[in-house]
Structures are given as C-alpha cells and as structure tokens.
Design a protein around this motif. Structure first.
Motif, PDB file in Angstrom:
ATOM      1  N   SER A 262     -44.981 106.845-125.577  1.00  0.00           N
ATOM      2  CA  SER A 262     -45.010 107.736-126.724  1.00  0.00           C
ATOM      3  C   SER A 262     -45.325 108.944-126.195  1.00  0.00           C
ATOM      4  O   SER A 262     -44.857 110.022-126.898  1.00  0.00           O
ATOM      5  CB  SER A 262     -45.756 107.251-127.842  1.00  0.00           C
ATOM      6  OG  SER A 262     -45.355 105.713-128.066  1.00  0.00           O
ATOM      7  N   ASP A 263     -46.267 109.002-125.248  1.00  0.00           N
ATOM      8  CA  ASP A 263     -46.747 110.346-124.758  1.00  0.00           C
ATOM      9  C   ASP A 263     -46.814 110.043-123.129  1.00  0.00           C
ATOM     10  O   ASP A 263     -47.220 108.836-122.766  1.00  0.00           O
ATOM     11  CB  ASP A 263     -47.809 110.830-125.382  1.00  0.00           C
ATOM     12  CG  ASP A 263     -48.972 109.695-125.612  1.00  0.00           C
ATOM     13  OD1 ASP A 263     -48.965 108.769-124.969  1.00  0.00           O
ATOM     14  OD2 ASP A 263     -49.938 110.172-126.136  1.00  0.00           O
ATOM     15  N   GLY A 264     -46.817 111.045-122.354  1.00  0.00           N
ATOM     16  CA  GLY A 264     -47.140 110.877-121.123  1.00  0.00           C
ATOM     17  C   GLY A 264     -45.765 110.699-120.199  1.00  0.00           C
ATOM     18  O   GLY A 264     -44.671 110.784-120.624  1.00  0.00           O
ATOM     19  N   VAL A 265     -46.102 110.441-118.839  1.00  0.00           N
ATOM     20  CA  VAL A 265     -44.963 110.486-118.007  1.00  0.00           C
ATOM     21  C   VAL A 265     -44.460 108.929-117.796  1.00  0.00           C
ATOM     22  O   VAL A 265     -45.263 108.116-117.646  1.00  0.00           O
ATOM     23  CB  VAL A 265     -45.231 110.932-116.564  1.00  0.00           C
ATOM     24  CG1 VAL A 265     -44.183 110.860-115.668  1.00  0.00           C
ATOM     25  CG2 VAL A 265     -45.844 112.406-116.814  1.00  0.00           C
ATOM     26  N   PRO A 266     -43.284 108.621-117.946  1.00  0.00           N
ATOM     27  CA  PRO A 266     -42.529 107.447-117.707  1.00  0.00           C
ATOM     28  C   PRO A 266     -43.105 106.831-116.419  1.00  0.00           C
ATOM     29  O   PRO A 266     -43.204 107.471-115.256  1.00  0.00           O
ATOM     30  CB  PRO A 266     -41.241 107.493-117.792  1.00  0.00           C
ATOM     31  CG  PRO A 266     -41.063 109.073-118.551  1.00  0.00           C
ATOM     32  CD  PRO A 266     -42.230 109.788-117.939  1.00  0.00           C
ATOM     33  N   LYS A 267     -43.376 105.640-116.300  1.00  0.00           N
ATOM     34  CA  LYS A 267     -43.729 104.920-114.944  1.00  0.00           C
ATOM     35  C   LYS A 267     -42.719 103.720-115.014  1.00  0.00           C
ATOM     36  O   LYS A 267     -43.031 102.508-115.312  1.00  0.00           O
ATOM     37  CB  LYS A 267     -45.277 104.492-115.281  1.00  0.00           C
ATOM     38  CG  LYS A 267     -46.155 105.159-115.255  1.00  0.00           C
ATOM     39  CD  LYS A 267     -47.763 104.656-115.254  1.00  0.00           C
ATOM     40  CE  LYS A 267     -48.746 105.731-115.353  1.00  0.00           C
ATOM     41  NZ  LYS A 267     -50.025 104.849-115.610  1.00  0.00           N
ATOM     42  N   TYR A 268     -41.384 104.011-114.295  1.00  0.00           N
ATOM     43  CA  TYR A 268     -40.531 102.993-114.108  1.00  0.00           C
ATOM     44  C   TYR A 268     -40.914 101.864-113.073  1.00  0.00           C
ATOM     45  O   TYR A 268     -40.632 100.835-113.347  1.00  0.00           O
ATOM     46  CB  TYR A 268     -39.117 103.771-113.594  1.00  0.00           C
ATOM     47  CG  TYR A 268     -38.368 104.311-114.795  1.00  0.00           C
ATOM     48  CD1 TYR A 268     -37.446 103.698-115.471  1.00  0.00           C
ATOM     49  CD2 TYR A 268     -38.840 105.605-115.359  1.00  0.00           C
ATOM     50  CE1 TYR A 268     -36.840 104.316-116.602  1.00  0.00           C
ATOM     51  CE2 TYR A 268     -38.140 106.357-116.161  1.00  0.00           C
ATOM     52  CZ  TYR A 268     -37.188 105.394-116.957  1.00  0.00           C
ATOM     53  OH  TYR A 268     -36.543 106.084-118.134  1.00  0.00           O
ATOM     54  N   GLY A 269     -41.693 102.307-111.966  1.00  0.00           N
ATOM     55  CA  GLY A 269     -42.331 101.374-111.353  1.00  0.00           C
ATOM     56  C   GLY A 269     -43.075 100.075-112.073  1.00  0.00           C
ATOM     57  O   GLY A 269     -42.936  98.875-111.469  1.00  0.00           O
TER      58      GLY A 269
END
Length: 301
Positions: A262-269
């Motif tokens: 919803s907020d922040g940087v995506p963490k695909y790892g």
C-alpha cells in the motif's frame, strides 16, 4: 512370434513425440519458466524495475523473522485444518441426510449454488450481509438486538472469514461426496441391515471405506486450495484500494503485499520467497496427504 512391433505400432510410437511437443511447450512456458523465475527472484533484491541485486537467503531470513509472516502462517493453518474439517464434516452430514431424502436433487442444487458463483462475488456478498448496515444486522435490529455486530470486531474478523469460506466450499464437497455415495451398491446396506447393523456401523464399515479414494482426492484438493487462499480475505477484509489488516493475512496475501504494498517500495524478492515457500509446502502437504489417504479399504458387509 517375434518381439518386433508392427509397422503401424512403430509409426504410432514415432508420432507420440510430435503430438506431445505443443502441450509440453505451453506447459513449459506458463508453468516451468514462471516457477523457475520466481525461485531465482527469491534470491535477489528487486523492486520490479532496474537490475537485481543478489541477496542469497536474506529474503528467506527476513520472511521467517517477520511476525506478520508468522501470523499469516497461523491463519493459513487455521484455514487448512479448521475450515477443512468443518467443510468435510458438513459435507458428510449433508450426504447422509440427503441420501434417501425426497427431493434430494433440488436440495443438492441449492447446496451447490454458492459454488457456482465466483469466490470474489461471494466475498462481496458476505461483506454486504455482515456490514453494520447490512442485512444480518438489520434483521437483528428488527428483533430488538441493538448492539454492534460482534462478527466484525477485530478479534472475531478472521473467524467470520473462515465461516464465509466454509459456506462457500461446503456445497462443492457435498456434491462430490453425494456422487461417491450414490455409486455404492445398495445390497451392501441391505446385508448390513439384515445383520442388525446400526446407522453408525453402516457408515463406518460401508460408506466410509468405499468413499475413501474420493475423500483422499478431496483432501488433496482442499490442501492445495487452502494454502493459496487469497481473494476471499483480500476482498472481504480489505477496504477498497488497500490491504486487509495484517492479523488477517495468509501466505498469498503476504506475498501480494510484498509485491504490491500500500505504501513503500515493492519487494519482489521477499514476495517470491513467500511464493516459493508456499509452493514447497503445497508439494510436501500433497505428498503427505496422499500417503496418509492412499490406503484402500474394503467394505466389511
């Protein structure tokens, strides 16, 4: 008579490969490649754009140390065991009650109806019904019960989610169990009745053993579906455009939150690590259920 195959048989064998190649290519493209890519991404730090940065097992360590992941693990286990147990018990009870009931086909259609509707729609309807201004609360107010709906309290919300999932899935397994019960020859029950067997003994020694293979398949299907629980929690418990409270997350919601926060940087790892763990647990649980349920029983009447 020689062991050589006939020309027709040899030609048929040669055609197996070319006919299988298109299906194998599609399966590789939509299953093997994405799965391998997910495993690779789980060992990297990646925000969805730009280069990846090798992280080794850092994503897995972060995931295991995250208390929210622990909550999602417990919630997924509750769905697997509690909801699964309730669904199977309800399906068995309805199967037994409807077995000799007049109008059983109509009742079976009514029971199966929720399964014909997409899960997203059921989640939305469930939310509308249980909303403070919804149908259930309106009925309670009309009956003089003027109090906030307890089922939407934070400590009861996940129980409400599990109740909705039980209602959604019970019809499907009821129909499957009824179909399995219908194939059991009636003379087994007639012989048991002549021996004075009670209803419980007929169920224990005839119905259950002869439905065991179907129960095993249903157990595998439920285990796979429970570990992938996503849309019902997201739609029912989450506000529009936001994630549900972390106390309601499951494995899939945890992975989704990592990839689309919803907020922040995506963490695909991190999201990929959660997906890989879910995949591993699915395989392990499927093998375990198959081993436990793989034994075959015979009716004793």
């Amino acid at each position: 008579m020689t062991g050589r195959a006939s020309p027709f048989e040899a030609a048929r064998r040669r055609m197996i490969g070319p006919f299988l190649l298109p299906a194998l290519a599609v399966y590789t493209l939509v299953m093997i490649v994405p799965s391998a890519a997910t495993v690779w991404i789980s060992f990297n730090e990646w925000a969805g754009v730009g280069p990846m940065e090798w992280a080794g097992l850092a994503n897995y360590r972060e995931m295991v140390a995250d208390p929210v992941f622990g909550t999602s693990f417990v919630n997924t286990a509750k769905i697997l065991v509690l909801v699964g147990g309730a669904v199977f018990v309800i399906a068995f009870v309805l199967t037994m009650l409807l077995q000799d009931m007049v109008g059983r086909k109509f009742v079976r259609a009514v029971v199966f109806f929720p399964s014909l509707v997409p899960g997203l729609v059921i989640a939305i309807l469930w939310g509308f019904m249980l909303d403070p201004d919804g149908l259930v609360n309106a009925v309670l107010k009309a009956l003089g019960v003027a109090r906030p709906p307890l089922w939407l309290a934070p400590e009861n919300m996940f129980t409400t989610v599990m109740a909705g999932m039980t209602w959604l899935a019970a019809g499907t397994y009821t129909v499957i169990f009824m179909a399995a019960a219908d194939r059991i020859p009636r003379y087994y029950y007639e012989a048991a009745e002549l021996d004075g067997a009670s209803s419980w003994r007929r169920f224990r020694h005839i119905t259950l053993p002869l439905m065991w293979d179907v129960i095993g398949v249903c157990a595998v299907l439920w285990a796979i579906g429970a570990l992938k629980t996503f849309e019902f929690v997201l739609v029912f418990a989450g506000a529009t455009g936001s994630l549900p409270p972390t106390g309601l997350w499951t494995f899939s919601v945890y992975a989704y939150a990592g990839a689309f926060p919803s907020d922040g940087v995506p963490k695909y790892g991190l999201a990929s690590a959660s997906a890989v763990l879910t995949m591993v647990l699915t395989v392990v649980l499927t093998v375990l259920v198959r081993r436990v349920m793989g034994r075959r029983e015979q009716a004793t009447y």
